[in-house]
Write an enzyme that holds these catalytic residues in place. Structure first.
Site, short mmCIF file in Angstrom:
data_model
loop_
_atom_site.label_atom_id
_atom_site.label_comp_id
_atom_site.label_asym_id
_atom_site.label_seq_id
_atom_site.Cartn_x
_atom_site.Cartn_y
_atom_site.Cartn_z
N ASP A 24 -0.14 -1.01 -4.71
CA ASP A 24 -1.42 -0.50 -5.23
C ASP A 24 -1.31 0.87 -5.89
O ASP A 24 -2.14 1.25 -6.69
CB ASP A 24 -2.47 -0.45 -4.11
CG ASP A 24 -2.20 0.63 -3.06
OD1 ASP A 24 -1.04 1.07 -2.91
OD2 ASP A 24 -3.16 1.02 -2.36
N ASN A 25 -0.30 1.63 -5.54
CA ASN A 25 -0.02 2.94 -6.16
C ASN A 25 1.29 3.46 -5.60
O ASN A 25 1.90 2.84 -4.73
CB ASN A 25 -1.16 3.95 -5.92
CG ASN A 25 -1.61 4.06 -4.48
OD1 ASN A 25 -2.74 3.70 -4.13
ND2 ASN A 25 -0.75 4.55 -3.60
N LYS A 29 1.35 9.08 -5.76
CA LYS A 29 -0.03 8.67 -5.50
C LYS A 29 -1.00 9.80 -5.84
O LYS A 29 -0.72 10.97 -5.60
CB LYS A 29 -0.18 8.29 -4.03
CG LYS A 29 -1.61 7.98 -3.59
CD LYS A 29 -1.66 7.61 -2.12
CE LYS A 29 -3.09 7.34 -1.67
NZ LYS A 29 -3.15 6.83 -0.29
N LYS A 35 -5.45 -5.63 4.12
CA LYS A 35 -6.42 -4.57 3.87
C LYS A 35 -7.28 -4.92 2.65
O LYS A 35 -6.78 -5.11 1.55
CB LYS A 35 -5.67 -3.26 3.64
CG LYS A 35 -6.52 -2.13 3.08
CD LYS A 35 -5.67 -0.90 2.83
CE LYS A 35 -6.31 0.01 1.80
NZ LYS A 35 -5.54 1.22 1.56
N HIS A 63 -10.64 -3.17 1.46
CA HIS A 63 -10.95 -1.87 0.86
C HIS A 63 -11.81 -1.93 -0.39
O HIS A 63 -11.70 -1.09 -1.29
CB HIS A 63 -9.67 -1.08 0.59
CG HIS A 63 -9.85 0.38 0.89
ND1 HIS A 63 -8.82 1.30 0.92
CD2 HIS A 63 -10.97 1.11 1.18
CE1 HIS A 63 -9.28 2.49 1.22
NE2 HIS A 63 -10.59 2.40 1.38
N SER A 122 -8.41 1.62 4.81
CA SER A 122 -7.06 2.11 5.13
C SER A 122 -6.87 2.35 6.62
O SER A 122 -7.81 2.72 7.34
CB SER A 122 -6.79 3.42 4.37
OG SER A 122 -6.81 3.21 2.98
N ASP A 160 0.84 -1.19 0.00
CA ASP A 160 0.00 0.00 0.00
C ASP A 160 0.88 1.25 0.00
O ASP A 160 1.69 1.44 0.92
CB ASP A 160 -0.91 -0.02 1.24
CG ASP A 160 -2.11 0.90 1.11
OD1 ASP A 160 -2.05 1.84 0.29
OD2 ASP A 160 -3.11 0.68 1.81
N ASP A 161 0.74 2.10 -1.02
CA ASP A 161 1.48 3.37 -1.12
C ASP A 161 2.99 3.19 -1.20
O ASP A 161 3.74 4.08 -0.79
CB ASP A 161 1.15 4.29 0.06
CG ASP A 161 -0.27 4.84 0.01
OD1 ASP A 161 -1.02 4.44 -0.88
OD2 ASP A 161 -0.61 5.66 0.88
N ARG A 180 -7.38 -1.84 -6.12
CA ARG A 180 -7.73 -3.20 -5.71
C ARG A 180 -8.82 -3.80 -6.58
O ARG A 180 -8.81 -5.00 -6.88
CB ARG A 180 -8.14 -3.21 -4.23
CG ARG A 180 -6.96 -3.10 -3.31
CD ARG A 180 -7.32 -2.64 -1.91
NE ARG A 180 -6.15 -2.75 -1.05
CZ ARG A 180 -5.08 -1.96 -1.11
NH1 ARG A 180 -5.06 -0.96 -1.97
NH2 ARG A 180 -4.04 -2.13 -0.32
N HIS A 194 1.27 2.47 3.94
CA HIS A 194 0.31 3.56 4.08
C HIS A 194 0.48 4.19 5.46
O HIS A 194 0.69 3.49 6.45
CB HIS A 194 -1.11 2.97 3.94
CG HIS A 194 -2.19 3.97 3.70
ND1 HIS A 194 -2.59 4.87 4.66
CD2 HIS A 194 -2.98 4.19 2.61
CE1 HIS A 194 -3.58 5.60 4.18
NE2 HIS A 194 -3.84 5.22 2.93
N CYS A 219 -6.41 3.72 -3.53
CA CYS A 219 -6.57 2.42 -2.87
C CYS A 219 -7.65 1.49 -3.42
O CYS A 219 -7.38 0.42 -3.92
CB CYS A 219 -6.81 2.65 -1.38
SG CYS A 219 -5.51 3.60 -0.58
#
Length: 480
Positions: free
Chosen positions: A291-292, A312, A138, A140, A163, A45-46, A89, A239, A85
């Site tokens: 994810d980004n 992001k 996670k 989401h 998140s 994540d991030d 996904r 994240h 996010c």
């Protein structure tokens, strides 16, 4: 029975026993060879393009990810559908551009939408072939029960529904009383299956998340080692807010972000070690991506997308191009690199091809990229990739070319981000129609539209046609 008959019977038995052993060996050899491959996807994540050793990180060690790259393949041009996010996904799990299925942005605790029950996830593809399926991390894609993993093909689920900053300790509400905070951001729940097992996750609880997700994934693999399995591990880190277990606090020597990345690397190592322990590594595809890109206004609590542009929340490559590794010893060539464009939407049809499962009956956007994983000279099966932010088509990539359509975006504009988990503000900027050669200009800085008007015309037409077709074939998002 005569002595002669006894002797003949003994000889025949002695001949039959080796034959029986041989055929038993042959049966099990064929049976094991026919067992469909396992699939493990770790989704960060991030995490930025330059946040792991194989893609340039030098401030802290990532030995397990380094080994993953040495024994597998780097994908240098691997994308997500959207640099945020939930949207990201949705693309990964359904094989569709997230715009097609109505999931945009980041769903929060007050959202009343989620993944539609009619969508087909990778887990449901795997269930066709009797796979055990587990999600640890996670989710989401909606926090109401009908949207949770167990209703979308997963046998097991353990993790956060959204998140880890969607709680009363968000930087934006710290100046308020707790009573006022929870009106904006309710307490963060931890879920096991469909049941909330901790309704008020604390900072101390978050310190254990990476470890807990990893331990649950390891347990799941060990429990299902005799049958095919799909393990999806969408880590909550990196994240913000950043948390790390006691074992890794201060270990990197470069601050909390480095500590967290070292624990992430440990998680990768635990999965690889478990697969090797049970002799599963030669029958398992293990994919690592994010994810980004990094949330740049968080400064020292964010990673780096270098040498890519922005991060992001933008569809420049720093937001949507992810550091990706694929590991499958004996199948994927060791220490190899794929520079062909690929995207998370391609994973569902790839898994379906690997295991001999049927694709969904409805329209998907992904294509099988198994040749990009297994062969050295394979080409992308996609004509082009399309980059949306929200419902706006912002860019198209075909081969080395990426065309941006006019749009606004957020940027740090060269300013430093925040410190200690408190963000600074972005500036707003605009880009006009612009064409970039990503082979020569990975940072998307030199606009070549005037030199290559035919390329601009071709990509503009592709984008227009795709956008029109997508608009006519969108499916409804799930609602409670």
């Amino acid at each position: 029975m005569s002595l002669r008959n006894i002797q003949l019977s003994t000889i025949q038995t002695e001949i039959m026993i080796p034959k029986f052993t041989y055929f038993l060996f042959l049966f099990f050899t064929v049976f094991l060879a026919a067992k469909p491959p396992n699939v493990v996807i770790m989704f960060m994540d991030d995490m930025g393009y330059a946040d792991i050793g194989p893609f340039g990180a030098k401030d802290y060690p990532t030995p397990n990810l380094d080994r993953m790259a040495q024994e597998g393949r780097k994908f240098t041009d691997f994308y997500v559908t959207q640099a945020v996010c939930s949207a990201s996904r949705a693309g990964l799990l359904t094989g569709c551009y997230n715009v097609r299925i109505g999931i945009l942005g980041a769903l929060g605790p007050k959202s009343n939408i989620g993944i539609n029950p009619n969508e087909v996830t990778i887990a449901e593809i795997c269930k066709q072939k009797g796979y055990a399926t587990g999600c640890f991390g996670k989710w989401h894609l909606g926090h109401h029960k009908k949207f949770l993993p167990k209703q979308h093909g997963f046998d097991e689920y353990f993790g956060l529904p959204y998140s880890n900053d969607m709680w009363p300790y968000h930087p934006g509400v710290l100046h308020l009383s707790m009573e006022e905070r929870v009106k904006r951001w309710p307490h963060l729940p931890l879920i096991d299956g469909n049941k909330v097992i901790n309704p008020k996750v604390s900072g101390k609880d978050q310190e254990q998340l990476t470890k807990q997700y990893t331990e649950r994934a390891v347990s799941f693999i060990e429990k299902n080692k005799e049958k095919p399995f799909f393990a999806y591990i969408p880590h909550s880190m990196v994240h913000v807010p950043l948390y790390v277990s006691e074992k890794f606090k201060g270990k990197s020597g470069v601050g909390l972000f480095g500590d967290v990345m070292m624990e992430v690397d440990w998680s990768v190592g635990e999965i690889m070690k478990t697969l090797r322990k049970h002799n599963l590594e030669k029958n398992t595809l293990f994919l690592f991506t994010s994810d980004n890109g990094p949330w740049l206004n968080y400064g020292d609590h964010a990673g780096s997308a270098a040498p890519l542009r922005e991060g992001k929340g933008t569809m420049f490559d720093g937001g949507c191009r992810e550091p990706t590794l694929a590991w499958w010893p004996g199948k994927i060539p060791a220490n190899s690199v794929c520079s062909e464009p690929a995207m998370t939407i391609d994973l569902l049809p790839t898994v379906a091809k690997m295991i001999g499962a049927k694709l969904p009956g409805h329209k998907i956007d992904g294509k099988n990229i198994l040749p990009l994983m297994l062969k050295n000279e394979a080409k992308s099966p996609q004509q082009a990739y399309y980059f949306y932010y929200g419902n706006q088509l912002q860019a198209v990539r075909q081969g080395k070319w990426k065309l941006h359509f006019p749009h606004g975006y957020r940027t740090m504009a060269g300013k430093p981000g925040g410190t200690d988990g408190i963000p600074t503000k972005y500036s707003q900027a605009k880009i006009d129609l612009a064409l970039f050669d990503l082979e020569e200009d990975i940072g998307e800085s030199k606009d070549l539209k005037s030199q290559f008007p035919k390329v601009v015309e071709q990509l503009s037409e592709l984008g227009k046609k795709f956008h029109e077709k997508l608009g006519k074939s969108k499916r409804p998002v799930g609602k409670i």
